[in-house]
Every structure is written in C-alpha cells, then in structure tokens.
Design a protein around this motif. Structure first.
Motif, short mmCIF file in Angstrom:
data_model
loop_
_atom_site.label_atom_id
_atom_site.label_comp_id
_atom_site.label_asym_id
_atom_site.label_seq_id
_atom_site.Cartn_x
_atom_site.Cartn_y
_atom_site.Cartn_z
N CYS A 117 -1.22 -17.87 -33.05
CA CYS A 117 -0.27 -16.97 -33.71
C CYS A 117 0.12 -15.81 -32.79
O CYS A 117 1.15 -15.16 -33.02
N GLU A 156 -7.53 -17.29 -36.35
CA GLU A 156 -8.01 -17.64 -37.69
C GLU A 156 -8.37 -19.12 -37.84
O GLU A 156 -9.37 -19.47 -38.46
N THR A 157 -7.54 -19.97 -37.24
CA THR A 157 -7.71 -21.40 -37.52
C THR A 157 -8.82 -22.04 -36.70
O THR A 157 -9.36 -23.07 -37.08
N CYS A 187 -2.22 -12.54 -35.86
CA CYS A 187 -3.05 -13.38 -36.73
C CYS A 187 -3.99 -12.49 -37.56
O CYS A 187 -4.39 -11.40 -37.12
N ASP A 188 -4.35 -12.99 -38.73
CA ASP A 188 -4.98 -12.19 -39.78
C ASP A 188 -5.88 -11.03 -39.31
O ASP A 188 -5.58 -9.87 -39.55
N HIS A 192 3.02 -15.86 -36.55
CA HIS A 192 1.92 -16.09 -37.49
C HIS A 192 2.44 -16.81 -38.73
O HIS A 192 3.66 -17.06 -38.86
N CYS A 193 1.56 -17.12 -39.66
CA CYS A 193 1.91 -17.91 -40.85
C CYS A 193 3.14 -17.30 -41.53
O CYS A 193 3.25 -16.08 -41.69
N ALA A 211 -1.74 -12.59 -42.75
CA ALA A 211 -1.09 -11.96 -41.59
C ALA A 211 0.16 -11.20 -42.03
O ALA A 211 0.38 -10.06 -41.59
FE1 FES Z 1 -2.82 -16.98 -37.76
FE2 FES Z 1 -2.23 -17.77 -40.35
S1 FES Z 1 -3.51 -18.71 -38.86
S2 FES Z 1 -1.69 -16.01 -39.31
#
Ligand code: FES
Length: 568
Positions: A51, A83-84, A119-120, A190-191, A197
């Motif tokens: 992200c 995050e992932t 990212c988050d 990001h998402c 995020a």
């Molecule tokens: Fe990075 Fe969703 S995985 S913002």
C-alpha cells in the motif's frame, strides 16, 4: 528563529565539523542545510508494505516543495507495517514502530517532520511517535487505490470476505478467485473502501494534521503528488511559525475526528488508534467519548463497507472537505489546522458534487452511524460495536454461547457438522486480545459455521476481545475489555451460557448468577502463552487494555524534543 538543527550544524569546533562533514558526503553544500529548517521525511516505503509502494516518488514531491520553500529535506526510513503480510498481526508491532519514529525524530537534527502514512498501522504508529516528540509535523497519506474492476462490476477490499465465503460455499471457483484478486488491487495506494487506512486518512484530515483534501485523492491521481509538493512548502512555514502538534491536537480536534469518522462510516480500529494518539499528546479522551459524540451522527458518506461507493468516488464527489462542510453545525469550527487556518476557513468553499455519494445530515443514507460502546458484566471496561455494519434484528438478541477458547480452537471446530450451533447462537472467541494473542488480530468477524452458511444464514452475533478489519461487517462485538487473558468475566463464559445483547440500551450481559461467575473466576487459570524473551515479552508485560488504546503503559505521554545527554 532558533532552529533545533543548529544544535548540530551551527556548532563550532570538532563537533560542528563532524556534523557538517558527514552531511557533505552526499555532495550537499553547506548553504543547503546551515541556518535552514531541516525537515525530516519519515518514510514507511517498503516493498513489504504494498500500500506504501509509491512512497519514494511521493517523498520526492515533498522534497521539491521543501527545497522551493527554503528548507532542507532529509528522508529517513522507519519500521513499516504491511497489513496483509506481517504475521501474526501488524497491530503487535504498532507500538514498536511508534518507538522507532519517536526516537528517530528526537535523536536527529530535525526542525520539522513530514509523516508519509498509508497502510493501516503506518498512520497511528507515526502519529503516536511524533506526538511524543511534539515538533512541527505534517502528515501526508498515500491515498487509496483506484476502484477494482471485475467482470463489469466495481470491487474492493470488502469483497474479500464475500468472495472467500462464496468460495467456501462452492459458488466461486479457485480460478475465478485468482481473477478477482488480480482485479482488486490494480494501482498504487491503500484499500479503496472506508476500511482502516481510509479511516486513518480521514482521521488525519479531520484532526487538522494534513492539508485539506488529503483523505481521498487517489494514490494514482497526479493531485496526490501536488498535495505532497504543497505539504513540503507548508512544513517549512510551520517550522518558522513553531506550529507544533500540541497546538493542533486539542480535545476539540479529537472530537471533530470522532464526528467525521462516524459520518463516513469509519473503521472500529479508529477507536483504538485515536485513544492511543490522545494518550501520547496528553488529551483526556475516553472510550465513552466515542459513544457520546457519535450517537447522533448520521452516516452521510455512502461508502463500502457500510454503503455502496469507493474512496475514488468520494474524492470526485468533493472528498472529505464536502463532508466536513456538511457537518459544520456538529464540528468545532475554530480548531486550527496545519495550514494555519481554522476548520471553518478550510472548508467554507467546499462543494458536494454528487449527493449519491455524500448526502445531507438532514436526509442521510443511514441515521445510524459511529460506534456503540457496550457495558455490562461481560465487558466491565467496555466493548465496541459498529451499528451500521450490523444486522438490525440482531442488535437486540439473547442467545446461547458457543465458545472457542482461542483461534486454533475456532479453526478446528467452526465447520464441524457436529458443532452445536444454530442461527440464534452467539459465537464467542477468547484470547485474541492485546495480551492473549498477543497483538489483538483482526479476527473478530468470525467466519460463519459452514452448516449455517449452507442454510443461507448471513449474520450472527459474534463477540471477541479482538479487532475486526475495517472492511468487515456483521453484528460483531469487539475489543471486549478486560480481555480473556486478563481474567474478567469474558474469560469464564462457557458453552450454553445465555448472553444478552441490547445495542439500544448499550448492554452486553452474561445472564448467569453472580455467585456462579465468582466461582468460575476463582477457578480460572490463564490459557494463553506467555513469551519468555524479546519484543513479544515486553509487549505482553506492558500493553494496556483495548479501552485505553492498547499502547504500552511506559509510552503514555511525551518526552519532548530535547536530547538530554550530548556525548559529542
Ligand atoms: Fe494496506 Fe488495506 S492492506 S490499507
């Protein structure tokens, strides 16, 4: 203007020579950094944080802006939390990353800092760390991905859950799943939904820590780079004005962020991160403030997972500025922001270009938004539920507990055809809290038992001491405090116990006699694993409970920007 960096570059004798000489090995002439505001660019770029994969380019735009305004940019890396990919969960390392940020800023000749977040966890960790130093600070978010496109339909991160459930139920083949995942993440950023995020990006803008429009400009849109350039311009001015984080982050600014987050349908993770940030800057924010302030806020942004659209749509509709303008009567409009203007000044000319995406407060998409903070013997210090993600008829529900002692127990038994569960049951997952897991993973929206999925059941009441992805949905009670590993009532729930959830009355209650609860507590022994070394041991010994933000007890507050000892 006395610059903090002059304590390094403005010195005479051996020390000054050393500080300056090594800076010159990059070909930097003295006049570039002597007497000029030195601006750190705190970069969470990493190929392991997809992200944030475009952040080197974004950093270059910030640098251009800093040079143009007469400052000297210095880019430095900090721990980046993807995050992932990170196991067991990125949340385990949020506090560690915040320590890296805090110490990196304080220890170096930096007069102001730009935080590149995406990212988050990269947002709260950087802001927490910066708050504990408290120099002029400006945040730039990386921006959301472009909306995913799959077989003529828009898709985003929320569809991960639907696709995987469809795959489990045999409605989607593995090949179709591969095709969908390639279509989902098709650009930098990001998402693309109002997950954590995006909630963090909205939090940053509504707190006043970024320039207006920061929250929603897509990562792939050239205007994100322009914002980065302008942010580079502005941070130099902020140093000259000595506009610090503590000047911006008042209690009222936090209240604005809670109102904005409710109106856009932000993630439950917002609660835990905002509490942690407040703890660092010394603002007295409590979990009850979230219920109090979001109670009467309607959902006005029609964004997944609570609604239909994506962050890209929000930007084209006017972005967070249009939302903030619509919320005007509910905000503290005189709060100052990083550009030196007030909230009212920043958003007075904003416009809503699409009322399908951003509605009015009077005629909202959903009158229910924000978070409910539940209390009762099952969560003495509180638990959180997102009503806009819940199934209305389940928000007042009494059912028999089906208890899983930990995540492994859940995985082992959830799809067992013999599991004694029906649609009225209440799924309980223990030991996924801060200490118990450790690190409080996003497993709170427990996958439904296969035999109920096969019957077409789409939601059940689910309770845990863990978190939920900002893209998750369902009648899910999260952040139960005290967590099971801390030995509260939640720790002693057993199969078959009746549990009462009444969202309207804010109640989460274990319906068994107090004497029986006390008897069980006396016989209770923790079942989670305690680490014997390293960072995880430190984490388990010092992490606070969810209702306090899950920060380390010893990191609360700030140590300021002064370097206490000077060995040179
Ligand atoms: Fe990075 Fe969703 S995985 S913002």
């Amino acid at each position: 203007m006395k610059l903090r960096s002059s304590g390094w570059f403005g010195r005479t004798g051996k020390d000054g020579l050393i500080y300056r000489a090594w800076m010159k090995n990059q070909g930097t002439p003295s006049h570039f950094f002597e007497g000029k505001p030195v601006i750190g660019i705190c970069n969470t770029w990493s190929e392991l944080t997809p992200c944030n994969g475009h952040f080197r380019e974004l950093a270059q735009c910030v640098k251009n802006g800093i040079y143009e305004a007469g400052g000297f940019p210095v880019e430095f890396p900090v721990m980046s939390l993807g995050e992932t990919l990170i196991k067991p969960t990125a949340m385990l390392f949020r506090n560690l990353a915040s320590m890296d940020v805090e110490e990196s800023i304080r220890a170096n000749p930096i007069d102001g800092v730009v935080l590149l977040c995406g990212c988050d966890k990269t947002t709260p960790s950087l802001v927490m760390g910066a708050c504990s130093v408290n120099i002029p600070t400006l945040v730039i978010s990386g921006g959301p991905m472009l909306t995913g496109k799959f077989r003529g339909k828009n898709i985003g991160t929320s569809d991960v859950w639907r696709f995987s459930e469809d795959n489990r139920a045999g409605k989607m083949s593995q090949e179709e799943l591969y095709a969908a995942e390639a279509a989902m993440c098709r650009s930098d950023g990001h998402c693309a939904v109002m997950g954590t995020a995006s909630s963090m990006a909205c939090m940053i803008e509504s707190l006043g820590l970024s320039l207006p429009e920061n929250a929603a400009i897509p990562a792939a849109d050239a205007r994100r780079k322009t914002l980065a350039h302008l942010s580079g311009n502005r941070i130099v001015e902020m140093v000259k004005e000595d506009l610090k984080l503590s000047d911006i982050l008042s209690k009222q600014a936090f209240e604005n962020a809670i109102v904005a987050n409710a109106a856009v349908g932000g993630s439950t993770n917002f609660v835990i991160h905002l509490l942690a940030i407040a703890g660092r800057i010394g603002v007295d924010l409590t979990i009850d403030d979230f219920d109090r302030l979001s109670k009467n806020i309607p959902l006005i942004a029609n964004l997944q997972p609570s609604g239909k659209y994506f962050m890209e749509d929000l930007y084209y509709a006017g972005g967070l500025p249009a939302v903030m303008k619509e919320l005007k009567s509910l905000l503290h409009n005189d709060c100052i922001t990083v550009n030196g203007k007030t909230v009212a000044e920043n958003y007075e000319h904003s416009e809503n270009y699409n009322d399908e995406v951003i509605s009015s407060v009077e005629n909202p998409f959903n009158p229910v938004a924000g978070f409910v903070v539940l209390k009762g013997n099952l969560c003495e210090n509180g638990a959180v539920l997102k009503p806009s993600a819940a199934t209305p008829h389940l928000t007042q529900h009494t059912g028999k507990a089906v208890v899983f002692e930990n995540i492994e127990d859940l995985k082992r038994r959830i799809d067992d055809p013999e599991l004694d569960v029906d649609e009225n049951s209440v799924l309980v997952l223990k030991n996924v809290g801060p200490k118990g897991y450790p690190g409080m993973p996003e497993v709170g929206n427990i996958g439904m038992p296969k035999k109920l999925l096969d019957k077409g059941v789409t939601d059940m009441v689910r309770i845990s001491d863990g978190r939920m992805s900002g893209t998750g949905f369902g009648t899910v009670v999260l952040h139960v405090s005290p967590e099971a590993a801390a030995g509260g009532t939640f720790a002693v729930v057993e199969d078959g116990d009746m549990i009462i959830l009444d969202v309207a009355k804010r109640i989460l209650q274990l319906d068994i006699p107090d004497e029986e609860i006390n008897r069980r507590k006396q016989n209770w022994k923790p079942s989670h694993k305690e680490e014997k070394r390293g960072y995880v041991q430190l984490y388990q010994q010092h992490v606070e409970q969810a209702h306090l933000g899950a920060d380390f007890d010893f990191l609360k507050g700030a140590s300021g920007s002064k370097v206490v000892r000077d060995s040179h």
